[in-house]
Scaffold this motif. Sequence first.
Motif, PDB file in Angstrom:
ATOM      1  N   LYS A   1       0.822  -1.218   0.000  1.00 27.52           N
ATOM      2  CA  LYS A   1       0.000   0.000   0.000  1.00 27.52           C
ATOM      3  C   LYS A   1       0.855   1.266   0.000  1.00 27.52           C
ATOM      4  N   GLY A   2       2.178   1.123  -0.053  1.00 31.70           N
ATOM      5  CA  GLY A   2       3.054   2.282  -0.129  1.00 31.70           C
ATOM      6  C   GLY A   2       3.754   2.656   1.158  1.00 31.70           C
ATOM      7  N   TYR A   3       3.521   1.912   2.219  1.00 29.41           N
ATOM      8  CA  TYR A   3       4.186   2.196   3.477  1.00 29.41           C
ATOM      9  C   TYR A   3       5.654   1.797   3.390  1.00 29.41           C
ATOM     10  N   GLY A   4       6.467   2.491   4.137  1.00 26.90           N
ATOM     11  CA  GLY A   4       7.880   2.157   4.228  1.00 26.90           C
ATOM     12  C   GLY A   4       8.298   2.143   5.683  1.00 26.90           C
ATOM     13  N   LEU A   5       9.453   1.569   5.941  1.00 26.95           N
ATOM     14  CA  LEU A   5       9.936   1.469   7.311  1.00 26.95           C
ATOM     15  C   LEU A   5      10.550   2.802   7.730  1.00 26.95           C
ATOM     16  N   THR A   6      10.010   3.384   8.790  1.00 24.91           N
ATOM     17  CA  THR A   6      10.499   4.648   9.318  1.00 24.91           C
ATOM     18  C   THR A   6      11.172   4.378  10.657  1.00 24.91           C
ATOM     19  N   THR A   7      12.398   4.854  10.786  1.00 21.99           N
ATOM     20  CA  THR A   7      13.152   4.721  12.018  1.00 21.99           C
ATOM     21  C   THR A   7      13.460   6.118  12.529  1.00 21.99           C
ATOM     22  N   ALA A   8      13.148   6.382  13.788  1.00 23.63           N
ATOM     23  CA  ALA A   8      13.390   7.697  14.376  1.00 23.63           C
ATOM     24  C   ALA A   8      14.214   7.547  15.650  1.00 23.63           C
ATOM     25  N   GLU A   9      15.158   8.463  15.809  1.00 20.25           N
ATOM     26  CA  GLU A   9      15.952   8.527  17.032  1.00 20.25           C
ATOM     27  C   GLU A   9      15.536   9.784  17.783  1.00 20.25           C
ATOM     28  N   MET A  10      14.954   9.597  18.946  1.00 20.59           N
ATOM     29  CA  MET A  10      14.543  10.716  19.777  1.00 20.59           C
ATOM     30  C   MET A  10      15.627  10.958  20.824  1.00 20.59           C
TER      31      MET A  10
END
Length: 89
Positions: A11-20
Amino acid sequence: MAETETELMLKGYGLTTAEMVYRMPDFQSVLNTFVWQDYDLAPDYPRLFKFIEFWQGEIDGPLHSVRFTHRKMIAPGEWRNVVGEFPLH
């Protein structure tokens, strides 16, 4: 019903990784990190921003900075038509 990772990617989603990077509640001069990962839609990133809003409303440690990356797992250039098959023993 929860969707599988493959359904999300199609569906167009991708893996998002965030460093807080956030400040410790009791020691404001001390920074700590938290890594968050989920499937999200670029360029709006609704799940990432929902999590950041949750953090700002519910977590005591104020955010210092957030950096993230996004990788679409299935891209149009990765699909190819297979015209032959060579079975090996």
